[in-house]
Motif scaffolding. Structure first.
Motif, short mmCIF file in Angstrom:
data_model
loop_
_atom_site.label_atom_id
_atom_site.label_comp_id
_atom_site.label_asym_id
_atom_site.label_seq_id
_atom_site.Cartn_x
_atom_site.Cartn_y
_atom_site.Cartn_z
N TYR A 1 62.41 19.18 -77.70
CA TYR A 1 61.17 19.51 -76.99
C TYR A 1 61.18 20.97 -76.54
O TYR A 1 60.20 21.70 -76.71
N LEU A 2 62.31 21.41 -75.95
CA LEU A 2 62.40 22.80 -75.49
C LEU A 2 62.38 23.77 -76.66
O LEU A 2 61.83 24.87 -76.56
N ASP A 3 62.97 23.37 -77.78
CA ASP A 3 62.95 24.22 -78.97
C ASP A 3 61.51 24.43 -79.44
O ASP A 3 61.08 25.55 -79.74
N VAL A 4 60.74 23.33 -79.51
CA VAL A 4 59.34 23.44 -79.93
C VAL A 4 58.54 24.25 -78.93
O VAL A 4 57.68 25.07 -79.30
N LEU A 5 58.84 24.06 -77.64
CA LEU A 5 58.08 24.74 -76.58
C LEU A 5 58.32 26.24 -76.58
O LEU A 5 57.39 27.04 -76.39
N LEU A 6 59.55 26.68 -76.84
CA LEU A 6 59.92 28.08 -76.63
C LEU A 6 60.04 28.89 -77.92
O LEU A 6 60.04 30.12 -77.86
N SER A 7 60.17 28.23 -79.06
CA SER A 7 60.47 28.97 -80.29
C SER A 7 59.33 29.89 -80.73
O SER A 7 59.55 30.78 -81.55
N LYS A 8 58.13 29.68 -80.22
CA LYS A 8 57.02 30.56 -80.60
C LYS A 8 57.24 31.97 -80.05
O LYS A 8 56.88 32.96 -80.70
N ASP A 9 57.84 32.06 -78.85
CA ASP A 9 57.99 33.37 -78.20
C ASP A 9 59.43 33.85 -78.15
O ASP A 9 59.67 35.03 -77.86
N TYR A 10 60.39 32.96 -78.40
CA TYR A 10 61.79 33.34 -78.26
C TYR A 10 62.60 32.79 -79.42
O TYR A 10 62.18 31.86 -80.11
N ARG A 11 63.75 33.40 -79.61
CA ARG A 11 64.74 32.83 -80.53
C ARG A 11 65.57 31.82 -79.73
O ARG A 11 66.22 32.18 -78.76
N VAL A 12 65.54 30.55 -80.15
CA VAL A 12 66.16 29.47 -79.38
C VAL A 12 67.47 29.05 -80.05
O VAL A 12 67.50 28.75 -81.25
N VAL A 13 68.56 29.04 -79.25
CA VAL A 13 69.86 28.55 -79.70
C VAL A 13 70.18 27.30 -78.88
O VAL A 13 70.06 27.32 -77.65
N CYS A 14 70.57 26.23 -79.55
CA CYS A 14 70.77 24.93 -78.87
C CYS A 14 72.23 24.53 -78.91
O CYS A 14 72.90 24.66 -79.93
N ARG A 15 72.73 24.02 -77.79
CA ARG A 15 74.06 23.45 -77.69
C ARG A 15 73.99 22.17 -76.86
O ARG A 15 73.09 22.02 -76.02
N PHE A 16 74.96 21.27 -77.09
CA PHE A 16 74.89 19.94 -76.47
C PHE A 16 76.00 19.67 -75.46
O PHE A 16 76.07 18.59 -74.91
N ASP A 17 76.89 20.63 -75.19
CA ASP A 17 77.90 20.46 -74.15
C ASP A 17 78.28 21.84 -73.62
O ASP A 17 77.97 22.87 -74.23
N VAL A 18 78.96 21.86 -72.49
CA VAL A 18 79.23 23.12 -71.78
C VAL A 18 80.21 24.00 -72.55
O VAL A 18 80.03 25.22 -72.64
N ASP A 19 81.26 23.41 -73.12
CA ASP A 19 82.25 24.22 -73.83
C ASP A 19 81.62 24.95 -75.01
O ASP A 19 81.87 26.14 -75.22
N ALA A 20 80.80 24.23 -75.78
CA ALA A 20 80.11 24.88 -76.91
C ALA A 20 79.13 25.94 -76.41
O ALA A 20 78.95 26.98 -77.04
N ALA A 21 78.49 25.67 -75.26
CA ALA A 21 77.54 26.63 -74.70
C ALA A 21 78.24 27.92 -74.27
O ALA A 21 77.74 29.03 -74.51
N LEU A 22 79.42 27.79 -73.62
CA LEU A 22 80.16 28.99 -73.20
C LEU A 22 80.58 29.83 -74.39
O LEU A 22 80.52 31.07 -74.35
N GLN B 1 57.53 28.06 -68.82
CA GLN B 1 57.33 29.27 -69.62
C GLN B 1 57.10 30.49 -68.73
O GLN B 1 57.62 31.58 -69.00
N ALA B 2 56.32 30.31 -67.66
CA ALA B 2 56.08 31.43 -66.75
C ALA B 2 57.37 31.85 -66.05
O ALA B 2 57.63 33.05 -65.85
N LEU B 3 58.20 30.87 -65.68
CA LEU B 3 59.47 31.18 -65.02
C LEU B 3 60.39 31.94 -65.96
O LEU B 3 61.01 32.95 -65.57
N ILE B 4 60.47 31.49 -67.22
CA ILE B 4 61.33 32.19 -68.19
C ILE B 4 60.82 33.60 -68.42
O ILE B 4 61.60 34.57 -68.46
N LYS B 5 59.50 33.74 -68.57
CA LYS B 5 58.92 35.07 -68.79
C LYS B 5 59.22 35.99 -67.63
O LYS B 5 59.55 37.17 -67.80
N SER B 6 59.13 35.46 -66.39
CA SER B 6 59.42 36.26 -65.21
C SER B 6 60.88 36.70 -65.18
O SER B 6 61.19 37.86 -64.90
#
Length: 761
Positions: free
Chosen positions: A519-540, A614-619
């Motif tokens: 959902y977040l990928d669809v929501l944000l990919s129009k304006d941003y490059r979205v990278v997805c991870r599913f746990d904290v270690d992979a995210a770090l 989206q407004a929060l991310i843009k800010s």
């Protein structure tokens, strides 16, 4: 017709003689010539046999000599008297020395020994005079020793009796004890076996009786359930017309009051019928938990308000504590209504007129309720909501605190009635519902000492409730806040998305729920490059590799949670400038405080409004870009407003400005020198400067030198050639080209702006 050989050891001069250098004298003396001279003797004077004594000398135990008369000695006479030697079980490493009393023949004597009961053959010791024994088993032995020479054979023999006593655990009485012990164990085993068989038979009979009772109960419950189903239809038919009459403007006055009484009674009967149906499902394990995220305080407020009118009519003071705020948690409102309703019904029933009922709500930790509610290790919750209902009046004996929760048990003799009055299943039903909700319900003695108090706890942690227990339709973000049509399409070209993503800012999404990530990928990919991870270690790992412009993270994930991710990011100098936004269903105030204390830049609760997110991310991204522009136009951190940079970033930039100022005139300064001066690795330094300023270190240092040159030009104290040399430019022409590229004018035409056009909100 026999030969007897004699050697130097027998008294002759030597062992080497000459051929034919011998004679016999008239008196019978024999003369032999050799290298040593003449040897002569009369054979008549040579004794054929002689007596030799063989004596035992010393006893050594563990290489320690045992002497007569010593307190720790094991014998009371010298070994030469051939006493019986008795050794303990731990003295079975010993040696015995001996000697033949033949001083003239000692070099020709050979010794042999044999330990009867241990050795099968005689052992030749040659000239050695001590026999050694190691780890000799317990028992009685006879040590025999012989001394023999080459001429006469055995000359002496002696023997010694030796006894090695057994260890205490290897004696006959020890074996007798073992036999008795084994016999006792076998006897106990047989006795236990018989007792277990008797207990199993008793248990089997009890189970059969219980199964029979359960069968009867199921038959009764099925009967009542069927009857209840039949009751619901006429009750519904009554409730509908009564409700219409109550709402009719034509019915006023006393008839309307009577209809209200009928309506309340019908609703109560419907509630009892539904409770009986639920109880039947509960007994058959068919009743399921169905939780959704909602405000438990609001639910309890509604319940308290509903009972306040009944309490007022009875003259009872109803107080409520802790219901002023809000608290979101996973909750099955129907189960909570029935638990709380049973407790309130009992409290109203047993509180006399003029009495008081107190309802309290609190959020507590596991440590505060583990002992009172007997929590087990299987209870996963670390945070619980606790609801207490206390009333004045006659109390409950402490020995009845658990019995009143038994099915069909009624505590009579109370003022105004008896607990579990009626069917006798009210409190039993309430406790079973609390356990179904992964909680507990218990009775306590109130602090005032009079009356009764019932309290129940329900876990507030998300992880306690399994996926099948949750009402998924409320959790689905797309259904709570659907995407607009231009974002929800699935025919977006992937190639175009990839090409455009090269020039977009990067957002890292961290969530263990694949639906939320999509959902977040669809929501944000129009304006941003979205990278997805599913746990904290992979995210770090992705944060340090991708260096995103912003991180969106859930809080509750397997392994490390979002709070830990936030702390690790903010404590890492390389990436601490990256904004972290926590997006989670944990909406309690305490959770928000924990998130902000962990260093989060913002906290968003699920389900969220896509436009708000989206407004929060843009800010956040815009503020980050403004900070980069401000850093590119400044030469000191003093030029920034308070709070523009985090404490770590402010210290880093201050040190960087200091080093660049010291190396301002150094035209050879490179990234390695800057990183070494700041005591940081080259790669971390590169990514840190790139993330904070948007430029690589070399470009940022050149920008800094040009900003300092502009300041020096504004001061008017130096010529342009001096300024070019002071700022590390090799030639004035090179300085002029770089300055014009940076500011749009040549140095001679430059005028400083009145104030910086950049500000950060």
């Amino acid at each position: 017709g026999t030969f007897t050989n004699y050697y130097e050891a027998d008294g002759i001069g030597g062992n080497q003689f000459y051929d034919r250098a011998s004679c016999r004298l008239p008196d019978g003396t024999l003369v032999f010539g050799g290298t040593h001279g003449l040897t002569f003797f009369n054979p008549a004077d040579v004794q054929a046999t002689h007596d030799v004594n063989l004596l035992f000398e010393d006893l050594r135990v563990h290489n320690r000599r045992i002497r007569p008369g010593k307190p720790d000695g094991c014998i009371d006479k010298h070994l030469s008297y051939n006493p019986d030697v008795k050794l303990r079980y731990d003295e079975n490493n010993f040696g015995i020395s001996f000697a033949a009393l033949d001083y003239s023949e000692h070099e020709r004597l050979h010794y042999y020994y044999k330990l009867e009961g241990y050795d099968a053959d005689w052992i030749n010791m040659r000239n050695s005079r001590e026999a050694y024994f190691a780890n000799l088993p317990a028992g009685s032995y006879v040590l025999k020793v012989r001394a023999a020479n080459d001429q006469e054979g055995v000359e002496a023999e002696n023997s010694l009796h030796i006894t090695v006593q057994p260890a205490p655990w290897a004696t006959w009485w020890a074996y007798a004890a073992y036999v008795l012990l084994v016999a006792g164990i076998v006897g106990l085993f047989v006795r236990s076996y018989r007792r277990i068989r008797a207990e199993r038979a008793a248990v089997l009979r009890a189970e059969q009786e219980k199964e029979q009772e359960q069968l009867v109960n199921r038959m009764n419950m099925n009967f009542f359930a069927n009857v209840s189903h039949e009751f619901r239809t006429p009750l519904t038919m009554i409730a509908g017309p009564v409700a219409q009459l109550c709402d009719s403007p034509d019915v006023v006055g006393k008839p309307k009051e009577l209809l209200r009484i009928v309506q309340r009674s019908v609703n109560r009967m419907l509630k009892l019928v539904n409770q009986l149906l639920d109880f039947n499902k509960l007994e058959n394990d068919a009743l399921k938990l169905n939780v959704r995220r909602q405000d438990v305080v609001a639910v309890l407020k509604g319940q308290v308000d509903m009972y306040s009118e009944s309490a007022s009519r009875k003259g009872i003071d109803l107080e409520a504590d802790g219901l002023e705020d809000t608290f979101l948690m996973w909750l099955d409102e129907d189960k909570l209504d029935k638990i709380f309703g049973n407790l309130m019904s009992n409290a109203l029933k047993f509180t006399p007129s003029g009495g008081r009922i107190n309802v309290s709500f609190d959020v507590v930790g596991r440590a505060d309720v583990a002992e009172p509610f007997s929590l087990t290790e299987q209870d996963k919750g670390t945070q619980y909501v606790k609801v207490s209902v206390a009333n004045t009046g006659k109390g409950i004996p402490e020995d009845q605190f658990e019995k009143i929760f038994e099915r069909y048990y009624q505590l009579s003799g109370q003022a105004g009635g008896c607990y579990n009055w009626g069917t006798g299943i009210g409190l039993y039903y309430a406790r079973r519902l609390a356990r179904l909700h992964h909680g507990y319900l218990k009775a306590f003695q109130p602090a005032s000492g009079s009356g009764a108090m019932f309290a129940f706890i329900l876990p507030a942690d998300d992880v306690v409730y399994a996926g099948e227990e949750r009402r998924q339709e409320v959790l689905l973000q797309p259904e709570a806040f659907p995407l607009s049509e231009d974002l929800s399409g699935t025919d977006r070209p992937e190639e175009g998305k990839a090409d455009a993503g090269e020039h977009k800012q990067t957002i890292l999404v961290v969530d263990d729920d694949a639906e939320v990530v999509h959902y977040l990928d669809v929501l944000l990919s129009k304006d941003y490059r979205v990278v997805c991870r599913f746990d904290v270690d992979a995210a770090l790992e992705a944060i340090r590799k991708e260096v995103p412009d912003l991180v969106l993270s859930d809080v509750v994930m397997p392994g490390k949670n979002g709070f830990q991710l936030c702390r690790e990011v903010k404590n890492d100098l390389q990436v601490c400038h990256i904004p972290v936004v926590l997006v989670t269903a944990k909406g309690a105030t305490s959770d928000m405080v924990d998130g902000l204390n962990a260093g989060a830049d913002a906290y968003v609760t699920k389900p969220f409004d896509p436009a708000y997110l989206q407004a929060l991310i843009k800010s956040q991204v815009s503020n980050r870009e403004k900070v980069r522009n401000l850093l590119a136009q400044s030469t000191r951190t003093d030029n920034f407003g308070k709070g523009v940079l985090s404490p770590q970033d402010e210290v880093f930039m201050s040190e960087l400005y200091r080093v660049m100022e010291e190396e301002l005139s150094n035209a050879e300064l490179d990234t390695n020198r800057l990183a070494e001066s700041l005591k940081i690795s080259r790669s971390k330094f590169y990514y840190k400067v790139k993330g904070l300023t948007g430029e690589n270190p070399g470009s940022f240092f050149r920008t800094y030198k040009l900003n300092r040159a502009a300041q020096l030009i504004s001061e008017g104290r130096y010529t342009l050639s001096e300024i070019a040399d002071m700022t590390g430019f090799s030639t004035p022409s090179h300085f002029t080209r770089c300055f014009k590229k940076q500011f749009g004018v040549v140095p001679s035409e430059y005028k400083a702006p009145s104030q910086s056009p950049f500000s950060v909100e």
